[in-house]
Scaffold this motif. Structure first.
Motif, short mmCIF file in Angstrom:
data_model
loop_
_atom_site.label_atom_id
_atom_site.label_comp_id
_atom_site.label_asym_id
_atom_site.label_seq_id
_atom_site.Cartn_x
_atom_site.Cartn_y
_atom_site.Cartn_z
N THR A 137 0.83 -1.21 0.00
CA THR A 137 0.00 0.00 0.00
C THR A 137 0.87 1.26 0.00
OG1 THR A 137 -1.60 -1.24 1.27
CG2 THR A 137 -1.86 1.13 1.29
N GLY A 142 -4.56 2.94 -1.57
CA GLY A 142 -4.29 1.51 -1.40
C GLY A 142 -5.20 0.62 -2.21
N ALA A 359 -8.31 -3.98 5.99
CA ALA A 359 -7.10 -4.78 5.72
C ALA A 359 -7.42 -5.81 4.64
CB ALA A 359 -6.67 -5.49 7.00
N SER A 368 -17.60 -4.87 -5.09
CA SER A 368 -17.64 -4.58 -6.54
C SER A 368 -17.17 -5.79 -7.32
CB SER A 368 -16.70 -3.42 -6.89
OG SER A 368 -17.14 -2.26 -6.30
C1 LIG Z 1 -4.69 -3.65 10.05
C2 LIG Z 1 -4.20 -3.40 8.66
C3 LIG Z 1 -3.05 -4.03 8.23
C4 LIG Z 1 -2.55 -3.78 6.96
N1 LIG Z 1 -1.39 -4.36 6.58
C5 LIG Z 1 -0.84 -4.05 5.39
C6 LIG Z 1 0.44 -4.60 5.03
O1 LIG Z 1 1.04 -5.36 5.78
N2 LIG Z 1 0.98 -4.22 3.86
C7 LIG Z 1 0.34 -3.36 3.00
O2 LIG Z 1 0.88 -3.09 1.95
N3 LIG Z 1 -0.87 -2.84 3.32
C8 LIG Z 1 -1.47 -3.13 4.50
N4 LIG Z 1 -2.67 -2.58 4.85
C9 LIG Z 1 -3.27 -1.59 3.99
C10 LIG Z 1 -4.50 -2.10 3.24
O3 LIG Z 1 -4.13 -3.00 2.23
C11 LIG Z 1 -5.20 -0.85 2.67
O4 LIG Z 1 -5.61 -0.07 3.78
C12 LIG Z 1 -6.39 -1.17 1.81
O5 LIG Z 1 -6.00 -1.77 0.60
C13 LIG Z 1 -7.20 0.10 1.51
O6 LIG Z 1 -6.38 1.11 1.04
P1 LIG Z 1 -6.43 2.58 1.71
O7 LIG Z 1 -6.31 2.44 3.16
O8 LIG Z 1 -5.45 3.44 1.00
O9 LIG Z 1 -7.90 3.10 1.41
P2 LIG Z 1 -8.39 3.90 0.13
O10 LIG Z 1 -7.94 3.22 -1.11
O11 LIG Z 1 -8.06 5.35 0.30
O12 LIG Z 1 -9.95 3.71 0.29
C14 LIG Z 1 -10.65 4.38 1.34
C15 LIG Z 1 -12.10 4.04 1.25
O13 LIG Z 1 -12.65 4.48 0.01
C16 LIG Z 1 -13.68 3.61 -0.41
N5 LIG Z 1 -13.31 3.00 -1.69
C17 LIG Z 1 -12.06 2.87 -2.24
N6 LIG Z 1 -12.14 2.26 -3.43
C18 LIG Z 1 -13.44 2.01 -3.66
C19 LIG Z 1 -14.16 1.38 -4.72
N7 LIG Z 1 -13.52 0.90 -5.81
N8 LIG Z 1 -15.49 1.27 -4.60
C20 LIG Z 1 -16.15 1.76 -3.50
N9 LIG Z 1 -15.51 2.34 -2.48
C21 LIG Z 1 -14.19 2.47 -2.55
C22 LIG Z 1 -13.79 2.56 0.69
O14 LIG Z 1 -14.74 2.99 1.64
C23 LIG Z 1 -12.42 2.54 1.30
O15 LIG Z 1 -12.37 2.02 2.63
C24 LIG Z 1 -3.24 -2.87 6.09
C25 LIG Z 1 -4.41 -2.26 6.51
C26 LIG Z 1 -4.89 -2.51 7.80
C27 LIG Z 1 -6.14 -1.81 8.23
#
Ligand SMILES: Cc1cc2nc3c(=O)[nH]c(=O)nc-3n(C[C@H](O)[C@H](O)[C@H](O)COP(=O)(O)OP(=O)(O)OC[C@H]3O[C@@H](n4cnc5c(N)ncnc54)[C@H](O)[C@@H]3O)c2cc1C
Length: 427
Positions: A137, A142, A359, A368
């Motif tokens: 991420t 992400g 996560a 989706s």
């Molecule tokens: C406890 C935990 C552990 C993690 N561990 C890892 C790790 O070890 N390595 C790593 O690389 N990552 C890790 N992650 C990150 C995780 O993979 C990302 O948080 C996740 O992919 C979402 O990306 P983001 O947080 O950037 O949210 P964003 O992409 O900013 O999305 C935010 C919100 O927007 C909405 N959204 C986004 N896209 C869409 C869509 N297509 N359709 C509808 N709604 C949408 C959803 O409500 C989403 O929750 C971890 C996350 C958590 C919470």
């Protein structure tokens, strides 16, 4: 007919052993030495190694690895049955050599690594002489991998990585970082110059990679293979999370029932109040549905592959976070004020539900995926009305029944009489 929900007695013995071992050895260890596997004290380490040896002697070490990848090849269904025990005990995955994020990293290393890479990294990871993290991420987004920018550029006999990663779980304490770049997955020892771990967040790290130089053989799998490796890694991880979530939901449910039978209010044990009963009955059904769905998906994965089960894995992923949220919330509510404290596991469990919804990919993204994939098997109807439009059905029924009416004029007359009778009633 093969449609059987039973566990064969031989495997049940293994499950019983795991249950006993977790209750008698793993749970007490967790309460005295949380994160025991990482405690540097040699006395604790020796004790942990003894416990792990017991697990190995039972043939239960690193169960997540398929046989062709060097593991015991238990398959996903059996793994599901094991994980629904382990998931109740925070220390258990590490004591069984099956803790994330190492599991996913080991899986891709076993599947795509060269012999040399396996020797150098897989063996010590399996032996817990090394720990790893997964850096995918990025701060700017992400959910959509097309937004990722971290890239490795070849310079002579080295790769040079530049980029910024966000939420790399346990990155700070990892020996190896599996870094997803736009052009492949690279294994970066954490102490390589140019790897900078930001102070916050503490457990899921923000890591800046600036001119990080690694040898060419640190590329894992094919160049440009990041997406395929990531899918493989995350597919397995999601179902394993779901299996352990069954354990969490079961624990919340057990606690809910115990408490409901133990408290009095308004002249009755609270389990006799209908709104408490509703919570218990709904939670019971939700737990059963989740368990069946996870285990069926695991079974399907054994019959086919994770790739072919993508729809169900994605559906399981968002279902588990919802069921955990709902059951842990009801359990917390039934515990009243006590449920809001950290004197029971419920508050933690409830707080972890939204985390589970993000996560391994936000639930919305998985929804989706499910909708898109499910809709592939459907077509729009012609005209203004759906195929199940009852007048269409009736017309089709008369046509289908005509050959029967031709040889049975009495039935045809009866049908005509019924039709007229029903039409008259409608007027
Ligand atoms: C406890 C935990 C552990 C993690 N561990 C890892 C790790 O070890 N390595 C790593 O690389 N990552 C890790 N992650 C990150 C995780 O993979 C990302 O948080 C996740 O992919 C979402 O990306 P983001 O947080 O950037 O949210 P964003 O992409 O900013 O999305 C935010 C919100 O927007 C909405 N959204 C986004 N896209 C869409 C869509 N297509 N359709 C509808 N709604 C949408 C959803 O409500 C989403 O929750 C971890 C996350 C958590 C919470």
């Amino acid at each position: 007919m093969a449609w059987d929900f039973s566990t064969d007695p031989e495997f049940q013995e293994k499950l019983d052993w795991i249950q006993r071992f977790c209750e008698e050895r793993v749970e007490p260890l967790h309460h005295i030495f949380p994160h025991a596997v990482r405690v540097p004290d040699p006395v604790v380490r020796a004790y942990v190694r003894d416990l792990q040896q017991d697990v190995k002697d039972q043939g239960l070490w690193a169960l997540f690895l398929d046989e062709e990848l060097g593991g015991p090849g238990l398959g996903q269904l059996k793994l599901g049955l094991v994980n629904e025990i382990l998931g109740r005990y925070p220390a258990a995955p590490q004591l069984f050599g099956a803790a994330a994020p190492d599991t996913g990293n080991m899986e891709i290393l076993a599947a795509y690594g060269t012999d040399e890479q396996k020797k150098r990294w897989l063996e010590p990871l399996l032996a817990q002489e090394m720990f790893s993290a997964y850096s995918m991420t990025e701060p700017q987004g992400g959910s959509d991998p097309r937004l990722f920018k971290t890239v490795a550029v070849r310079d002579g006999d080295e790769w040079v990585i530049n980029g910024s990663k966000w939420f790399t779980s346990a990155g700070r304490v990892a020996d190896l970082l599996f870094v997803m770049c736009t052009n492949g997955i690279f294994i970066v020892p954490r102490k390589t110059p140019g790897v900078e771990i930001m102070p916050e967040p503490r457990n899921h790290n923000h890591i800046i990679y600036t001119d990080v130089r690694i040898p060419l053989d640190h590329l894992l799998g094919p160049e440009d293979g990041a997406h395929i490796l990531a899918q493989r890694r995350l597919g397995g991880g999601r179902i394993h999370h779901a299996m352990r979530t069954i354990a969490q939901c079961t624990m919340a449910f057990d606690m809910m029932c115990e408490r409901a039978l133990s408290r009095q209010s308004h002249g009755a044990v609270i389990s006799e109040h209908q709104m408490v009963q509703e919570k218990i009955a709904e939670s019971y059904a939700k737990l059963k549905m989740l368990r069946l769905y996870v285990l069926e998906t695991a079974w399907k994965m054994d019959q086919t592959s994770a790739q072919e089960c993508r729809t169900d894995i994605a559906a399981v992923k968002f279902t588990m976070s919802r069921v955990l949220r709902e059951i842990s919330f009801d359990a917390l509510q039934i515990h009243g004020a006590l449920g809001t404290t950290d004197l029971t596991p419920l508050q933690d469990m409830y707080a972890s539900a939204p985390t589970m919804g993000i996560a391994d990919g936000a639930d919305e993204v998985h929804k989706s995926t499910v909708a898109r994939r499910v809709l592939r098997d459907y077509e729009p109807h012609e005209g203004d009305f759906p195929r199940e439009f009852i007048p269409y059905k009736k017309e089709a029924a008369w046509k289908k029944m005509q050959p029967i009416f031709d040889v049975n004029p009495e039935l045809a007359e009866a049908a005509q009489r019924w039709k007229e009778f029903r039409e008259k009633r409608r007027r």
